[in-house]
Design a protein around this motif. Structure first.
Motif, PDB file in Angstrom:
ATOM      1  N   TYR A  85       0.858  -1.189   0.000  1.00 53.93           N
ATOM      2  CA  TYR A  85       0.000   0.000   0.000  1.00 53.93           C
ATOM      3  C   TYR A  85       0.894   1.238   0.000  1.00 53.93           C
ATOM      4  N   ASP A 121      -0.384   8.069  -2.120  1.00 53.21           N
ATOM      5  CA  ASP A 121      -0.178   8.992  -3.239  1.00 53.21           C
ATOM      6  C   ASP A 121      -0.624  10.368  -2.756  1.00 53.21           C
ATOM      7  N   ARG A 144      -1.931  13.289  -4.946  1.00 56.09           N
ATOM      8  CA  ARG A 144      -3.217  13.064  -5.621  1.00 56.09           C
ATOM      9  C   ARG A 144      -4.322  12.660  -4.640  1.00 56.09           C
ATOM     10  N   ARG A 148      -4.814  10.127  -2.631  1.00 56.87           N
ATOM     11  CA  ARG A 148      -5.295   8.759  -2.772  1.00 56.87           C
ATOM     12  C   ARG A 148      -4.387   7.806  -2.008  1.00 56.87           C
ATOM     13  N   LEU A 195      -3.136   3.784  -2.661  1.00 62.50           N
ATOM     14  CA  LEU A 195      -3.111   2.780  -3.717  1.00 62.50           C
ATOM     15  C   LEU A 195      -2.636   1.443  -3.177  1.00 62.50           C
ATOM     16  N   VAL A 235      -6.990   1.610  -6.625  1.00 63.70           N
ATOM     17  CA  VAL A 235      -7.311   2.705  -5.706  1.00 63.70           C
ATOM     18  C   VAL A 235      -8.099   2.132  -4.527  1.00 63.70           C
ATOM     19  N   THR A 268     -10.707  10.015  -3.869  1.00 68.47           N
ATOM     20  CA  THR A 268     -11.272  10.287  -5.189  1.00 68.47           C
ATOM     21  C   THR A 268     -10.281  11.000  -6.101  1.00 68.47           C
ATOM     22  N   GLY A 269      -9.165  11.464  -5.513  1.00 67.19           N
ATOM     23  CA  GLY A 269      -8.211  12.255  -6.280  1.00 67.19           C
ATOM     24  C   GLY A 269      -8.374  13.742  -6.066  1.00 67.19           C
ATOM     25  N   ARG A 314     -13.245   4.355  -1.584  1.00 71.84           N
ATOM     26  CA  ARG A 314     -12.895   4.854  -2.911  1.00 71.84           C
ATOM     27  C   ARG A 314     -13.714   6.084  -3.289  1.00 71.84           C
TER      28      ARG A 314
END
Length: 404
Positions: free
Chosen positions: A323, A326, A329, A331, A333, A344, A348-349, A361
């Motif tokens: 894991y 990010d 962004r 997130r 991952l 993801v 949501t970004g 997510r």
């Protein structure tokens, strides 16, 4: 039943055993629960797999009226300020680097109360005896041994790693110079563990070996393993370089055949240790690296498509899913071994705060800066700029549903 209580019950039945052996038996029980397959592990949280909730923090920062809020109270009522690094002990106690409050805080798995275990004082930690008397520097990473006796703190800007004795609250510098100066780690310093340069990560293996990412020196150092409690500081024979030799990394992109030529690495990030003892770290030049837990050879693992600069890593003890945060962004991952493309898990970004009680997510995060997997198999996320700790329940099952 909460994990801490089940372990306590198990340990209480061995009263006839001598004290030293008793402690080791309890520690083995704790470690076994962390590394046990899902079918034998303690039950997961109440949420459906992949559901996200806030478990620590109100979202309000902790410097109102000069306080930081929440000690000895319920974790959901506590105030955090830009939390980052996270770590679990085997009994389920969560440790949080409450970064902008300059404290490290713990969350009890049975009572769900928050307490400060380090920071909040005015003394330099090189000269302090009590961890709560220390003016804590910025914490880069945390790790805790499976006994729950020792908390390791990496402070990259101070070029030091400190150890907090959780049984008596004392603190001392384990690695690095007392004056905090960066040091080229030559062989003699490696044996004395007194020279570090930007220690960017710490992690503890299943056999209690402590790993330190000595980023400025392009090395990963191993300390231990310690096989018993109360053994004190490591001796020279327990300290070794397991990856890197201080040479610069090659410039020609990722190298795909074991240890790079010359053994050199670029800037190193956080560390994570798998259930088999393999150590994972991100090299800014070469990408994800894996140190084999048995023969210390270095390989590119399965070369997953990681974010450019993952702020945090965690590895599942069962199955080895990696894991990564990010952060840029917003997130988190997941990377299943052998699969380059990310899944993801949360976020949501778009930065923000939303989604508690629903699928992770579809939840908004804001610069997640820390990750840790609980003994129950839930993924904890330091939602840094939301000033909260959030959990994704039964993350392995959630990832499995997304890969079916």
């Amino acid at each position: 039943m909460p994990l801490g209580r089940s372990v306590a019950r198990c340990c209480s039945r061995s009263g006839a055993v001598r004290a030293g052996a008793h402690r080791r038996i309890c520690a083995l029980v704790l470690a076994a629960l962390v590394l046990a397959p899902a079918g034998c592990a303690a039950p997961t949280g109440t949420g459906r797999p992949g559901t996200v909730e806030t478990v620590v923090g109100t979202g309000k920062t902790g410097w109102i009226d000069g306080g930081y809020g929440g000690d000895a109270g319920d974790a959901r009522s506590a105030r955090l300020n830009a939390p980052r690094a996270l770590a679990f002990s085997a009994d389920g106690t969560l440790y949080i680097a409450d970064t902008d409050n300059n404290r490290i805080r713990s969350v009890d798995p049975d009572s769900n109360t928050v307490n400060t275990v380090a920071g909040g004082g005015s003394k330099d930690w090189a000269g302090a005896t009590s961890a709560t008397d220390v003016a804590l520097p910025e914490v880069t990473d945390l790790a805790v041994d499976s006994y729950g006796d020792t908390l390791y703190i990496a402070a990259m800007l101070e070029n030091q790693v400190a150890a907090v004795d959780l049984t008596d609250g004392s603190i001392e510098i384990l690695a690095g110079r007392d004056d905090g100066k960066a040091t080229d780690m030559r062989e003699r310093e490696a044996k004395r563990l007194r020279g570090l340069w930007w220690p960017s990560g710490v992690a503890v293996g299943p056999d209690e070996t402590l790993y330190i990412a000595d980023s400025g020196n392009g090395r990963v150092i191993a300390v231990g393993p310690h096989r018993g409690r109360g053994t004190g500081h490591p001796h020279a024979e327990h300290i070794r370089v397991v990856a890197g030799n201080g040479a610069a990394a090659p410039d020609a992109g990722p190298w795909n055949g074991g240890t790079p030529p010359g053994g050199g690495f670029g800037e190193l990030g956080r560390l994570a240790v798998g259930g088999d003892g393999s150590v994972y770290f991100v090299d800014a030049t070469l990408g994800l690296r894996k140190i084999d837990g048995y023969d210390n050879t270095v390989s590119p693992a399965w070369n997953p498509d990681l974010p450019a600069d993952p702020e945090a890593l965690a590895v599942a003890a069962e199955g080895g899913t990696l894991y990564a945060a990010d952060t840029a962004r917003n997130r988190v991952l997941a990377y299943v071994p052998g699969r380059r493309e990310p899944i993801v898990v949360a976020g949501t970004g778009t930065h923000g705060f939303s989604g508690d009680g629903g699928p992770a997510r579809q939840a908004a995060l804001d610069s997640p800066g820390g990750l840790a997997i609980s003994p129950r198999g839930d993924l904890y996320i330091a939602d840094t700029h939301n000033h909260r700790i959030r959990v994704v329940y039964d993350v392995a099952a959630a990832v499995g549903e997304l890969t079916d």
